[in-house]
Design a protein around this motif. Sequence first.
Motif, short mmCIF file in Angstrom:
data_model
loop_
_atom_site.label_atom_id
_atom_site.label_comp_id
_atom_site.label_asym_id
_atom_site.label_seq_id
_atom_site.Cartn_x
_atom_site.Cartn_y
_atom_site.Cartn_z
N UNK A 193 0.85 -1.20 0.00
CA UNK A 193 0.00 0.00 0.00
C UNK A 193 0.88 1.25 0.00
N UNK A 194 0.57 2.15 -0.93
CA UNK A 194 1.27 3.42 -1.00
C UNK A 194 0.46 4.45 -0.21
N UNK A 195 1.08 5.03 0.80
CA UNK A 195 0.38 5.99 1.66
C UNK A 195 1.02 7.37 1.51
N UNK A 196 0.18 8.39 1.33
CA UNK A 196 0.69 9.75 1.28
C UNK A 196 -0.13 10.62 2.24
N UNK A 197 0.52 11.61 2.80
CA UNK A 197 -0.17 12.57 3.67
C UNK A 197 -0.01 13.95 3.06
N UNK A 198 -1.15 14.62 2.84
CA UNK A 198 -1.16 15.94 2.20
C UNK A 198 -1.68 16.96 3.18
N UNK A 199 -0.91 18.00 3.41
CA UNK A 199 -1.30 19.05 4.35
C UNK A 199 -2.13 20.10 3.63
N UNK A 233 -2.21 12.15 -4.92
CA UNK A 233 -1.04 12.96 -4.60
C UNK A 233 0.13 12.61 -5.51
N UNK A 234 -0.16 12.22 -6.75
CA UNK A 234 0.90 12.10 -7.74
C UNK A 234 1.40 13.48 -8.16
N UNK A 235 0.60 14.48 -7.88
CA UNK A 235 0.86 15.83 -8.39
C UNK A 235 1.38 16.76 -7.29
N UNK A 275 -4.87 16.38 -5.90
CA UNK A 275 -6.06 16.48 -6.75
C UNK A 275 -7.21 15.70 -6.11
N UNK A 276 -8.46 16.04 -6.50
CA UNK A 276 -9.60 15.28 -6.01
C UNK A 276 -9.56 13.87 -6.61
N UNK A 277 -9.92 12.89 -5.82
CA UNK A 277 -9.91 11.49 -6.24
C UNK A 277 -11.01 11.25 -7.26
N UNK A 278 -10.66 10.70 -8.41
CA UNK A 278 -11.68 10.51 -9.45
C UNK A 278 -12.73 9.48 -9.05
N UNK A 279 -12.38 8.53 -8.18
CA UNK A 279 -13.38 7.56 -7.74
C UNK A 279 -14.55 8.25 -7.05
N UNK A 280 -14.30 9.43 -6.46
CA UNK A 280 -15.37 10.15 -5.77
C UNK A 280 -16.12 11.09 -6.71
N UNK A 281 -15.54 11.43 -7.83
CA UNK A 281 -16.11 12.49 -8.67
C UNK A 281 -16.35 12.07 -10.11
#
Lengths: 235, 235, 235, 235, 235, 235
Positions: free
Chosen positions: A37-43, E68-70, E74-80
């Motif tokens: 699992x790739x986990x990222x935390x965004x502030x 968070x590749x960017x 960005x908003x998750x496309x699975x939600x939108x």
Amino acid sequence: MRPSGRQTDEMRSVTIEVGTTRHAEGSCLIKCGDTHVLCTASVDDRVPPFLKGTGLGWVTAEYGMLPRATHTRMRREAKNGQSGRTQEIQRLIGRSLRAGVDRVAMGERQIVVDCDVLQADGGTRCASITGGWVALKLAVNQLMKAGDIISDPLIDPVAAISCGIYAGQEVLDLDYPEDSEAGVDGNFILTGGKLVEIQMSAEGSTFTRAQMDKLLDLAEKGIGELNTVQRAAVT
Amino acid sequence: MRPSGRQTDEMRSVTIEVGTTRHAEGSCLIKCGDTHVLCTASVDDRVPPFLKGTGLGWVTAEYGMLPRATHTRMRREAKNGQSGRTQEIQRLIGRSLRAGVDRVAMGERQIVVDCDVLQADGGTRCASITGGWVALKLAVNQLMKAGDIISDPLIDPVAAISCGIYAGQEVLDLDYPEDSEAGVDGNFILTGGKLVEIQMSAEGSTFTRAQMDKLLDLAEKGIGELNTVQRAAVT
Amino acid sequence: MRPSGRQTDEMRSVTIEVGTTRHAEGSCLIKCGDTHVLCTASVDDRVPPFLKGTGLGWVTAEYGMLPRATHTRMRREAKNGQSGRTQEIQRLIGRSLRAGVDRVAMGERQIVVDCDVLQADGGTRCASITGGWVALKLAVNQLMKAGDIISDPLIDPVAAISCGIYAGQEVLDLDYPEDSEAGVDGNFILTGGKLVEIQMSAEGSTFTRAQMDKLLDLAEKGIGELNTVQRAAVT
Amino acid sequence: MRPSGRQTDEMRSVTIEVGTTRHAEGSCLIKCGDTHVLCTASVDDRVPPFLKGTGLGWVTAEYGMLPRATHTRMRREAKNGQSGRTQEIQRLIGRSLRAGVDRVAMGERQIVVDCDVLQADGGTRCASITGGWVALKLAVNQLMKAGDIISDPLIDPVAAISCGIYAGQEVLDLDYPEDSEAGVDGNFILTGGKLVEIQMSAEGSTFTRAQMDKLLDLAEKGIGELNTVQRAAVT
Amino acid sequence: MRPSGRQTDEMRSVTIEVGTTRHAEGSCLIKCGDTHVLCTASVDDRVPPFLKGTGLGWVTAEYGMLPRATHTRMRREAKNGQSGRTQEIQRLIGRSLRAGVDRVAMGERQIVVDCDVLQADGGTRCASITGGWVALKLAVNQLMKAGDIISDPLIDPVAAISCGIYAGQEVLDLDYPEDSEAGVDGNFILTGGKLVEIQMSAEGSTFTRAQMDKLLDLAEKGIGELNTVQRAAVT
Amino acid sequence: MRPSGRQTDEMRSVTIEVGTTRHAEGSCLIKCGDTHVLCTASVDDRVPPFLKGTGLGWVTAEYGMLPRATHTRMRREAKNGQSGRTQEIQRLIGRSLRAGVDRVAMGERQIVVDCDVLQADGGTRCASITGGWVALKLAVNQLMKAGDIISDPLIDPVAAISCGIYAGQEVLDLDYPEDSEAGVDGNFILTGGKLVEIQMSAEGSTFTRAQMDKLLDLAEKGIGELNTVQRAAVT
């Protein structure tokens, strides 16, 4: 007994590699056996509307799986919307991580933890919580270094492990072959030696309080080992 | 101590009125204090695709709340889609009810249990499971009377109750004022004296194994009382 | 002639029980024969954007049916979105109720009337309007008692009844067996002896102006009887 | 009196140009004053599931408006989904057209009538029905020419016209300036001199039976004129 | 000149690691500088409906980006739902890969290529095509080994590279800082030395045929280098 | 050679009728052979959020097709949402039109160009761009006449044409029979003699640089002819 040859109280090998995503404030790749699992935390400086002006912080989580993380390809959720299972998992991750956060010390900001499963072999929600905490802690460390947070809002790690009854035996850390056969299984989330969440479920079966006690013993053992790996990763 | 003046191990009064919906094969209105849920069971000769030709039956559940079942009006889910919370609850109800069903004896048919909350005051998912089992049993009774089912696939009632830690004290059957304050609360589903599901959750708090044991004691007491009301309703 | 044995100008028995939902400012359960609709009125201090600062009030309505209100189970709209039929019905209910409201006297606030069908046997939209007016009036009474509204914005009750041509005969208040057979049927909404809405529709048939006149006679008779029940309910 | 200077019983000028879309089996552009609607009829050998094997035909309709058909640009429905208003209108068009069809003579096939408003100035649903019937008839003529249909399933034209009370006066065929001011207005659909649908609606007003009678007189006059234009277009 | 210090005709370093996902029939992780894309190929015995019974194969692609590749989340496309941009990219990837496939030799089966961006730094669609071809080829190799495919349907690699005009200069392989500044940029897809797709776009600018020629020169050079890396990866 | 009998470098006849929609600030109906597109330009004082306060203007486009614009009826997008193809086309139209706009001279306002295909016979996106520019220019002319814009932000027309390889031969302006057979085809958008966009695509084929050059020659010839028609339409 177990398909993997593991002892009943033996976890899969766990590794946590940090700094895997260049742009994120905190990131790691957690591998629990073949579950990656790739986990990222965004502030984010903005908090949800219900917290505006309260001075309190917020931690939330989102969960996803790449379509071919699984044995057979699943439909992409971006095309079909999040399933009930996905929503249930990400609500659990968020709730669990918040249990380990001093939201006053965190200050009025939000951290979004994204957990994306690259490869699945059982226990993806537990790996997400355990790895998610590491990503969260790395982001908090960066905020503390920058002086944006003064006192550490994350004291004890939050970690999660699955236990279940497989072939009549209580076992720790079910992999996919066990998970798909077990009549009873559950997830235990702990922080600082105390319980945060328990989700026990029996599909087509039942369990006794004595069995529940043994599962809790296994969970406490597993969480202890996970905490050691988590602490090593964030220092 | 408790806003309602109840003892820590005292449930709200529970009544179950059967036959409340003329068209349904089984129906009841369960009232747990001010929480009122209308439960119907609908028999369908078709099973989901993955069960076709297996001879096995299926029980599934759907859950809803009227917009003004709550203190302030909620947005109607028909206009906005089911929330993650709603999906999580109906998955729990379905799983819990299936735990009490002999799916071979049931035969290859599906029963859909709809639980619609007319008025909410805490514990709606537990009331839905307890009342849902009654609606299910009434539908099964009708199928047995008609000779469509020979041996009863429902032996022991499935019932659910919430417990939690309110003002530092373990309490049984939380109503809304308690539920909105409790740092720890959970739902316990049992059948035939054994555990089927446990969902313990601490928002901004933790709990010990000793507390968990006391909550299980309370749950077992409450479920015993619910089973008595359930048995009276279906005979 | 009629499946129920009723006279051509005879309505089903109508009862209205008020105060059925504890949280709502106004609520009632209306029963027109086997058609049962739970109506609630929710007061909201905010008005829709196009009314902000105008001093005018607004009444709107939403309509739903429990999945097993009908002979065979319908798909739950929360899972599939509101059908065109549902939207058409709730637009009609809102428009009809607004016809009986003095929106200046009401003041700049909104009242949402929810009409949820617990059991259906024909005529659910008419029962929703008739019962919805009662819930609305009860909410207004509460606002007047509290001094939030000075002069009553609801003078005459709004009520609705269906009429149609069944087996070549004009009949009042069609139940489901008649409704599903009638070539021509319609809904008449009146207030204070005057017309507010007429929706006549012939599926695979036509009707003359003479027939239309007879249907209007029947409707006026029925509405008179409904107004008596409504007035008794709100005082 | 009327903004357009028309007499109370005077319709806008109506023209119907046929064969406007090369690919469609039937097509026309109907202009009722500044309201312009493009109508196409598409023949499909498949019928909806509930008609399979019955030998009966089906006619259905869909309605749309180009975003800048209106005074100010509307949001494109392809981006937002069909509004309740759009669904209500297309259900009305389909129902009205079916009232004029002998579904046995039509044979087991479906004809879809698309009504797309290029420019709107009030009365778009009426123009859609009147023009939709012409497109439908042209498609049927083609099927009869090809020998696919033997006896004509469309005897009398179906046409629709709006009437309302504007500035206290009953008027025929409301244009947009009148429509947006009228307290009472409605649509009358007739075929062969008989009524098929009536939709009378009073927003913030009421009307008497005497007024209703005058509106019906106006509608009958207008429909007669529309039928003449329709008959000329299809021969 | 270039932010990275690269020559105008110098690509970023490219590596392709194969076998990165255990369950997939073909998989690789392609890194073009800081752009990292995980590509998997999933074999499916069913083809889309329009190909049933034709004996022809099909290759399709789906594209996604972790939130968070960017640089900022960005908003998750699975939600939108998938954005127009995402759909446009995955249509391009599928079309490009099909250009290099002998669909008769492939046999009546489908291969779905998923391209998920783990980290983005410009050129994600090109990396997806180049890496996607490698995953596809590995899956085909497995089918050939198993004897399910006899003659190789993939002769020449398909690869893609971006070129553009940055600071007045034609450059090869734009990274994110260049891409966000370039007035003109495009993607060139080639196979076996021939063109498959060209997508040139100038936002707020224009370009001449002479510039177009220089960009094609650069593209041909870059594709040659990519083909070498691709061939090494699949043998 | 060509199904229509045209020379390889011969366009279909093109006409542009302006002022076709009464309410729009600019409008035209462009006919390229049997492809008919209604274009409207709507002026809006509000710009998208990212442009607020910048003083810059914005042009955006939306594209649609009536369900029976095509040989067989297509599903209405208002019922199903915009397809990926539709979104891709409208993004292209918007980007192309913006390439010809001086956004400073335009001032902080938005113009929305709607392109709705009434009848399709290949090349609808090119006709939309060519006609869309005319609608846009007419709206700008009106703003200049009213003094809202001082200096003309549209100097050179933007026009688009398709070219492709049909039966081994490079041809200009493909109609539907050619388009559905061509292995290679593309769209070329130019303004003021310079390139703005190129979209070349080969489905199941490839093309050489020499062929690309010939297609560019054809495109430049066609665009010249389109510009003449555009200029005549707007003066």
